[in-house]
Design a protein around this motif. Structure first.
Motif, mmCIF file in Angstrom:
data_model
loop_
_atom_site.group_PDB
_atom_site.id
_atom_site.type_symbol
_atom_site.label_atom_id
_atom_site.label_comp_id
_atom_site.label_asym_id
_atom_site.label_seq_id
_atom_site.Cartn_x
_atom_site.Cartn_y
_atom_site.Cartn_z
ATOM 1 N N ARG A 3 0.842 -1.204 0.000
ATOM 2 C CA ARG A 3 0.000 0.000 0.000
ATOM 3 C C ARG A 3 0.872 1.247 0.000
ATOM 4 O O ARG A 3 0.601 2.221 -0.694
ATOM 5 N N ASN A 4 1.935 1.185 0.802
ATOM 6 C CA ASN A 4 2.827 2.333 0.910
ATOM 7 C C ASN A 4 3.487 2.639 -0.438
ATOM 8 O O ASN A 4 3.550 3.791 -0.868
ATOM 9 N N ARG A 5 3.946 1.599 -1.128
ATOM 10 C CA ARG A 5 4.610 1.829 -2.422
ATOM 11 C C ARG A 5 3.627 2.378 -3.449
ATOM 12 O O ARG A 5 3.962 3.261 -4.240
ATOM 13 N N SER A 6 2.418 1.841 -3.412
ATOM 14 C CA SER A 6 1.396 2.323 -4.331
ATOM 15 C C SER A 6 1.052 3.785 -4.017
ATOM 16 O O SER A 6 0.931 4.625 -4.920
ATOM 17 N N LEU A 7 0.923 4.070 -2.736
ATOM 18 C CA LEU A 7 0.608 5.439 -2.298
ATOM 19 C C LEU A 7 1.643 6.430 -2.824
ATOM 20 O O LEU A 7 1.305 7.439 -3.459
ATOM 21 N N ILE A 8 2.910 6.144 -2.564
ATOM 22 C CA ILE A 8 3.978 7.066 -2.969
ATOM 23 C C ILE A 8 3.990 7.238 -4.488
ATOM 24 O O ILE A 8 3.984 8.360 -5.005
ATOM 25 N N ALA A 9 3.979 6.108 -5.204
ATOM 26 C CA ALA A 9 4.102 6.178 -6.662
ATOM 27 C C ALA A 9 2.922 6.920 -7.288
ATOM 28 O O ALA A 9 3.103 7.761 -8.179
ATOM 29 N N HIS A 10 1.688 6.629 -6.826
ATOM 30 C CA HIS A 10 0.522 7.272 -7.434
ATOM 31 C C HIS A 10 0.384 8.745 -7.046
ATOM 32 O O HIS A 10 -0.032 9.562 -7.857
ATOM 33 N N TRP A 11 0.737 9.064 -5.820
ATOM 34 C CA TRP A 11 0.700 10.478 -5.406
ATOM 35 C C TRP A 11 1.674 11.299 -6.250
ATOM 36 O O TRP A 11 1.338 12.358 -6.770
ATOM 37 N N VAL A 12 2.889 10.759 -6.379
ATOM 38 C CA VAL A 12 3.921 11.465 -7.139
ATOM 39 C C VAL A 12 3.524 11.576 -8.612
ATOM 40 O O VAL A 12 3.672 12.631 -9.231
ATOM 41 N N LEU A 13 2.986 10.492 -9.167
ATOM 42 C CA LEU A 13 2.558 10.509 -10.563
ATOM 43 C C LEU A 13 1.519 11.608 -10.780
ATOM 44 O O LEU A 13 1.619 12.405 -11.716
ATOM 45 N N GLU A 14 0.517 11.665 -9.897
ATOM 46 C CA GLU A 14 -0.542 12.661 -10.054
ATOM 47 C C GLU A 14 -0.001 14.087 -9.940
ATOM 48 O O GLU A 14 -0.289 14.939 -10.770
ATOM 49 N N HIS A 15 0.824 14.314 -8.920
ATOM 50 C CA HIS A 15 1.320 15.670 -8.708
ATOM 51 C C HIS A 15 2.340 16.101 -9.753
ATOM 52 O O HIS A 15 2.529 17.291 -9.988
ATOM 53 N N ALA A 16 2.983 15.128 -10.391
ATOM 54 C CA ALA A 16 3.944 15.460 -11.445
ATOM 55 C C ALA A 16 3.241 16.085 -12.649
ATOM 56 O O ALA A 16 3.831 16.875 -13.383
ATOM 57 N N GLN A 17 1.955 15.729 -12.838
ATOM 58 C CA GLN A 17 1.232 16.223 -14.016
ATOM 59 C C GLN A 17 0.937 17.720 -13.937
ATOM 60 O O GLN A 17 0.522 18.324 -14.920
ATOM 61 N N GLU A 18 1.120 18.325 -12.752
ATOM 62 C CA GLU A 18 0.860 19.759 -12.613
ATOM 63 C C GLU A 18 1.916 20.600 -13.342
ATOM 64 O O GLU A 18 1.678 21.756 -13.670
ATOM 65 N N ALA A 19 3.089 20.001 -13.577
ATOM 66 C CA ALA A 19 4.154 20.746 -14.261
ATOM 67 C C ALA A 19 3.925 20.736 -15.774
ATOM 68 O O ALA A 19 3.214 19.878 -16.295
ATOM 69 N N LEU A 20 4.557 21.676 -16.460
ATOM 70 C CA LEU A 20 4.406 21.770 -17.911
ATOM 71 C C LEU A 20 4.908 20.491 -18.573
ATOM 72 O O LEU A 20 4.248 19.885 -19.410
ATOM 73 N N GLN A 21 6.125 20.095 -18.164
ATOM 74 C CA GLN A 21 6.578 18.779 -18.589
ATOM 75 C C GLN A 21 6.649 17.905 -17.341
ATOM 76 O O GLN A 21 7.468 18.132 -16.457
ATOM 77 N N PRO A 22 5.760 16.883 -17.216
ATOM 78 C CA PRO A 22 5.710 16.090 -15.993
ATOM 79 C C PRO A 22 7.043 15.376 -15.710
ATOM 80 O O PRO A 22 7.671 14.864 -16.632
ATOM 81 N N ALA A 23 7.436 15.360 -14.425
ATOM 82 C CA ALA A 23 8.675 14.676 -14.042
ATOM 83 C C ALA A 23 8.581 13.190 -14.350
ATOM 84 O O ALA A 23 9.561 12.553 -14.705
ATOM 85 N N VAL A 24 7.378 12.632 -14.197
ATOM 86 C CA VAL A 24 7.175 11.212 -14.481
ATOM 87 C C VAL A 24 5.797 11.038 -15.101
ATOM 88 O O VAL A 24 4.861 11.751 -14.765
ATOM 89 N N GLU A 25 5.692 10.097 -16.043
ATOM 90 C CA GLU A 25 4.383 9.819 -16.653
ATOM 91 C C GLU A 25 4.310 8.368 -17.101
ATOM 92 O O GLU A 25 5.319 7.681 -17.189
ATOM 93 N N LEU A 26 3.085 7.927 -17.351
ATOM 94 C CA LEU A 26 2.888 6.601 -17.933
ATOM 95 C C LEU A 26 2.677 6.793 -19.425
ATOM 96 O O LEU A 26 1.848 7.597 -19.842
#
Ligand code: ZN
Length: 663
Positions: A521-544
């Motif tokens: 759960r912890n790994r999923s939490l971190i990865a998905h939170w970061v993925l979502e918040h990365a999309q706020e940038a013009l070029q996302p730090a990480v994406e699928l």
């Protein structure tokens, strides 16, 4: 100042075959006894003697797993070595696979599932093969046919099916013929009721077979002079040798007590031994040797025999000592709010050991950690030893390289090369940061109840430790301390962490299920939170991204990713420090629990296509003893080239300690 590069960084450039042969559902691996050559001659000798003691109990386990196993082993091995017919025939090939499985399981039942193997060769083939042997076997082979071939005879080693007589229907040899579950339970209940010291109960029934003789139930105790006495005497012999080269008095006392227990079979003495063992933490070399785990007994009392010789992992210890010595620096420089930081921060040193030999129920299939003793009151009053076996984990990781997993799931060659180069070392480092600093960092605000996060507490705690590790694995401080070779090695950890949390850890989840386990759960939490918040940038730090109908993690900006890990660490620490239950609930439920069904299906499908063996086990190294002309040991070397079948045959020959029938 020149910085030393940790040894593990370069290890994969040497050639060492971690993955060996594969058959049925099994993959054989090898492990390196990292650091053995750096031990003193006395320590090497101690490891060697303890290794011999760990191998001498092999026959005990075979007999515990089923009363016909030792005879079947000899029958199969004799055919394997002496067969003069066509060794390329279908029958003989199937026979070979069957024997390799029996070796692996220390008997005729699957080591994990407990069901009896069905041979892929015919009864007629086995009869003909026996007839063709030039040496006559010293037992009735006809008796073994239904045991091997009839699926209704001894179908389960350990039966756990609710409602059946678990003792009568289990093939394991812990109860004599005719003993029922009700009789066994009543027998031990009576013993427990009569215990004069119920606050310190012995592990009733742990070291004996319960049999019925002339209608009376009695225990046949496994001890010198008792059942399995011949094997136990050989173990005692090597323990006595080990005692002569013990590292200190405490260790010598541990060995003495174990010998006393093996001689008497007295379970009070066993408890006394485990207490001494728990307190013996100063030496470099350590071991387990004896009747230990009770998973093989359907009633969970009688313990299978196992042996392990090991020593402290010096490289891991050096690493974690460096981190611990700088614990306050890491605390002061973390991105967490000052109010939640500890003023006096002390790291802990990781307990990692190197396995030198695996024996009994730890061979070839093994545990990768030790948490003993099992007695609850000894644990409560005297503590326990909890260690991870670093060189086995390492071997699993290294063997997985080249199995197609990274090729399937990593986005491009550049990233894969980075992972192949630095992945293992940075994994270790992340674990060290997590264990030695992460869990110990931060503090609760005054008046906050440590249990305020309730069911979300352990997921939040694991996330906190993981994020601490993720944030710092990229810090130049680690390169300065000589723990990472350069400023880009950490990228391997960032990539594999995101890939695991977003995709590949899902291979452990059944279709349709959610994530339940706290670490997952912890790994999923971190990865998905970061993925979502990365999309706020013009070029996302990480994406699928999608390519050829497949999903991949793509990281565009590692520095920005680190910043996001830091942001989440600050938020998670705030939740923990203030006891914000609602904040914890929302984070875990939104990012940690749910599984996206389409992606899950895709990941499962891609993983399945790799056709990886579900079970793995280890071939042991061989210790070569060098002596001078007076017979004094001058050095001991480790070699790694013994073949699986050769090792098994050699063990059956050199460590044949018991008669074929033990009644
Ligand atoms: Zn943890």
């Amino acid at each position: 100042m020149m910085m030393a590069v940790p040894a593990t960084i370069n290890a994969q450039t040497e050639s060492f075959n971690y993955a060996d042969e594969r058959f049925a559902d099994l993959q054989m691996l090898r492990y390196r006894v990292e650091g053995f050559e750096k031990l003193s001659l006395q320590q090497k000798t101690l490891v060697y003697y303890l290794s011999e003691a760990a191998l001498c109990g092999r026959d005990i386990l075979w007999d515990q797993n089923g009363r016909y196993n030792l005879r079947i082993r000899q029958l199969l091995e004799t055919i394997y070595t002496d067969y003069t017919g066509d060794r390329k025939s279908k029958d003989f090939q199937a026979f070979t696979v069957y024997l390799k499985r029996v070796w692996f399981s220390n008997g005729i039942h699957h080591h994990y599932g407990c069901e009896k193997f069905q041979p892929g060769f015919s009864e007629a083939f086995l009869r003909k093969a026996i007839k063709s042997l030039s040496t006559k076997l010293p037992f009735d082979t006809e008796e073994l046919f239904p045991i091997i071939f009839d699926p209704t005879v001894m179908p389960k080693r350990t039966n756990q099916a609710d409602g059946e007589d678990l003792v009568l229907t289990s093939a394991a040899n812990y109860y004599g013929s005719g003993v029922t579950q009700a009789e066994a339970e009543a027998f031990y209940q009576q013993m427990k009721d009569a215990d004069p010291d119920p606050a310190h109960p012995i592990m009733f029934g742990m070291n004996s077979r319960l049999v019925k003789e002339d209608g009376q139930l009695k225990e046949k105790v496994w001890r010198s002079g008792g059942l399995y006495g011949a094997a136990i005497d050989r173990i005692i012999y090597w323990l006595q040798r080990a005692r002569t080269v013990a590292e200190n008095d405490k260790q010598a006392a541990v060995i003495d007590k174990l010998i006393e227990y093996y001689r008497t079979g007295d379970l009070k003495t066993f408890d006394a031994y485990t207490i001494l063992w728990v307190n013996d933490t100063e030496g470099t070399v350590d071991f387990t040797n004896g009747f230990t785990e009770s998973y093989g007994d359907p009633l969970g009392m009688k313990a299978s025999w196992e042996g392990l010789a090991n020593f402290k992992d010096m490289a891991a210890t050096a690493r974690t000592e460096k981190l611990s010595a700088n614990a306050q620096w890491f605390e002061d420089n973390s991105p967490v709010d000052k109010r939640f930081k500890k003023e006096n921060c002390r790291g802990i040193t990781a307990k990692v050991i190197v396995a030198a030999i695996l024996g009994g129920d730890l061979y070839p299939s093994t545990a990768i950690g030790i948490n003993l003793p099992n007695s609850n009151w000894v644990r409560a009053e005297h503590g326990s030893k909890s260690v991870t076996i670093g060189n086995l984990t390492d071997a699993y990781n290294k063997a997985a390289r080249g199995n197609g997993f990274l090729e399937e799931f990593v986005v491009d060659d550049t990233t894969r090369t980075l992972i192949e180069k630095y992945g293992d070392a940075c994994d270790d480092l992340h674990t060290d940061l997590h264990e030695c600093l992460g869990h110990g960092s931060g503090k609760l605000l005054p008046g906050v109840d440590a249990d305020s996060l309730k069911a979300y507490g352990s997921t939040i705690e694991e996330a906190r430790a993981d994020l601490f590790g993720l944030y710092y694995v990229a810090d130049p401080k680690l390169t300065e301390l000589g723990l990472t070779p350069n400023d880009e090695a950490y990228k391997s950890q960032y990539y594999t962490y995101m890939m695991n949390g977003l995709m590949t850890q899902l291979v452990r989840i059944e279709p349709g299920n959610d994530i339940e386990e706290a670490h997952m759960r912890n790994r999923s939490l971190i990865a998905h939170w970061v993925l979502e918040h990365a999309q706020e940038a013009l070029q996302p730090a990480v994406e699928l991204i999608q390519r050829d109908g497949k999903t991949f993690v793509q990281i565009n900006n590692y520095a920005a990713l680190r910043h996001l890990f830091g942001e989440l660490l600050a938020e998670i620490q705030r939740i923990k420090s203030t006891g914000d239950f609602e904040g914890a609930r929302q984070l875990v439920e939104k990012y940690g629990v749910k599984v996206e069904r389409t992606l899950h299906g895709e990941v499962l499908q891609r993983y399945k296509s790799l056709n990886l063996a579900p079970y793995k086990g280890f071939i042991n190294p061989v210790y070569v003893v060098e002596k001078d002309k007076d017979g004094q040991i001058t050095d001991i070397r480790v070699t790694y080239d013994e073949a699986y079948d050769h090792q098994m045959l050699r063990y059956s020959h050199e460590y044949k300690t018991l008669p074929l029938i033990n009644d």
